[in-house]
Scaffold this motif. Structure first.
Motif, PDB file in Angstrom:
ATOM      1  N   ALA A   1       0.835  -1.191   0.000  1.00 11.16           N
ATOM      2  CA  ALA A   1       0.000   0.000   0.000  1.00 11.16           C
ATOM      3  C   ALA A   1       0.874   1.247   0.000  1.00 11.16           C
ATOM      4  N   GLN A   2       0.481   2.234  -0.793  1.00 10.29           N
ATOM      5  CA  GLN A   2       1.205   3.495  -0.827  1.00 10.29           C
ATOM      6  C   GLN A   2       0.758   4.372   0.332  1.00 10.29           C
ATOM      7  N   GLN A   3       1.568   5.369   0.594  1.00 15.01           N
ATOM      8  CA  GLN A   3       1.226   6.332   1.632  1.00 15.01           C
ATOM      9  C   GLN A   3      -0.005   7.111   1.184  1.00 15.01           C
ATOM     10  N   SER A   4      -0.907   7.404   2.109  1.00 13.35           N
ATOM     11  CA  SER A   4      -2.138   8.094   1.747  1.00 13.35           C
ATOM     12  C   SER A   4      -1.844   9.515   1.274  1.00 13.35           C
ATOM     13  N   ILE A   5      -2.789  10.087   0.535  1.00 19.44           N
ATOM     14  CA  ILE A   5      -2.630  11.447   0.008  1.00 19.44           C
ATOM     15  C   ILE A   5      -2.484  12.444   1.147  1.00 19.44           C
TER      16      ILE A   5
ATOM     17  N   VAL B   1       9.593  25.240  -2.449  1.00 19.11           N
ATOM     18  CA  VAL B   1       8.473  24.818  -3.302  1.00 19.11           C
ATOM     19  C   VAL B   1       8.877  23.616  -4.150  1.00 19.11           C
ATOM     20  N   LEU B   2      10.085  23.634  -4.708  1.00 23.60           N
ATOM     21  CA  LEU B   2      10.533  22.503  -5.527  1.00 23.60           C
ATOM     22  C   LEU B   2      10.619  21.221  -4.717  1.00 23.60           C
ATOM     23  N   ILE B   3      11.176  21.306  -3.533  1.00 17.94           N
ATOM     24  CA  ILE B   3      11.320  20.112  -2.705  1.00 17.94           C
ATOM     25  C   ILE B   3       9.963  19.628  -2.196  1.00 17.94           C
ATOM     26  N   ALA B   4       9.107  20.570  -1.799  1.00 18.51           N
ATOM     27  CA  ALA B   4       7.801  20.184  -1.254  1.00 18.51           C
ATOM     28  C   ALA B   4       6.882  19.598  -2.325  1.00 18.51           C
ATOM     29  N   ASN B   5       7.016  20.009  -3.558  1.00 15.91           N
ATOM     30  CA  ASN B   5       6.142  19.506  -4.614  1.00 15.91           C
ATOM     31  C   ASN B   5       6.687  18.264  -5.301  1.00 15.91           C
ATOM     32  N   ASP B   6       7.836  17.784  -4.871  1.00 18.74           N
ATOM     33  CA  ASP B   6       8.412  16.581  -5.455  1.00 18.74           C
ATOM     34  C   ASP B   6       7.610  15.359  -5.022  1.00 18.74           C
TER      35      ASP B   6
ATOM     36  N   GLN C   1       1.031  12.175   2.526  1.00 18.11           N
ATOM     37  CA  GLN C   1       1.980  12.782   1.598  1.00 18.11           C
ATOM     38  C   GLN C   1       1.915  14.309   1.686  1.00 18.11           C
ATOM     39  N   HIS C   2       0.704  14.851   1.738  1.00 19.99           N
ATOM     40  CA  HIS C   2       0.537  16.300   1.829  1.00 19.99           C
ATOM     41  C   HIS C   2       1.122  16.828   3.133  1.00 19.99           C
ATOM     42  N   ARG C   3       0.867  16.130   4.220  1.00 14.93           N
ATOM     43  CA  ARG C   3       1.395  16.538   5.519  1.00 14.93           C
ATOM     44  C   ARG C   3       2.925  16.538   5.502  1.00 14.93           C
ATOM     45  N   ALA C   4       3.534  15.541   4.891  1.00 17.07           N
ATOM     46  CA  ALA C   4       4.996  15.465   4.810  1.00 17.07           C
ATOM     47  C   ALA C   4       5.553  16.596   3.950  1.00 17.07           C
TER      48      ALA C   4
END
Length: 118
Positions: free
Chosen positions: A25-29, A82-87, A32-35
């Motif tokens: 199972a992948q990490q939930s959306i 922004v680049l790192i967070a949107n990766d 991922q957003h929280r991270a």
């Protein structure tokens, strides 16, 4: 009842005390957003202290170049954040590679033009 190894062996599997393990199972959306938000805030938390450090450096040394250097280093921080967070999350070892080396040959074969002279 003792826990047994294996998938679906135990009748307790999937209960609140013994949750079923889903290894693929992948990490939930939401996770991922929280991270990503945490990464963004961590990087951006260096910006305000950098501006304060620039002011303190100017007061302590009286040299504007040191302060300008510190400010110049803090300018790309929002862009980097922004680049790192949107990766996307890193690829797992099991995720297939999409490159299969199909285009080893030429895409378009050369045409031989025939000229009709009249």
């Amino acid at each position: 009842m003792a826990r047994t190894s294996g998938f679906g062996d135990s009748s307790e599997s999937g209960t609140p005390r013994h949750p079923a393990l889903i290894t693929e199972a992948q990490q939930s959306i939401e996770d991922q957003h929280r991270a990503r938000v945490k990464k963004y805030l961590t990087i951006m938390s260096f910006r305000i202290p950098a501006l304060i450090l620039a002011a303190l450096a100017y007061g302590a040394f009286g040299n504007a170049w040191i302060s300008v250097g510190i400010i110049a280093l803090s300018i790309p921080l929002p862009w980097i954040a922004v680049l790192i967070a949107n990766d996307r999350p890193p690829r797992s070892k099991d995720e297939p590679s999409r490159y299969d080396n199909r285009n080893t040959g030429r895409a378009i074969e050369p045409r031989t033009d025939r000229t009709i002279e009249g």
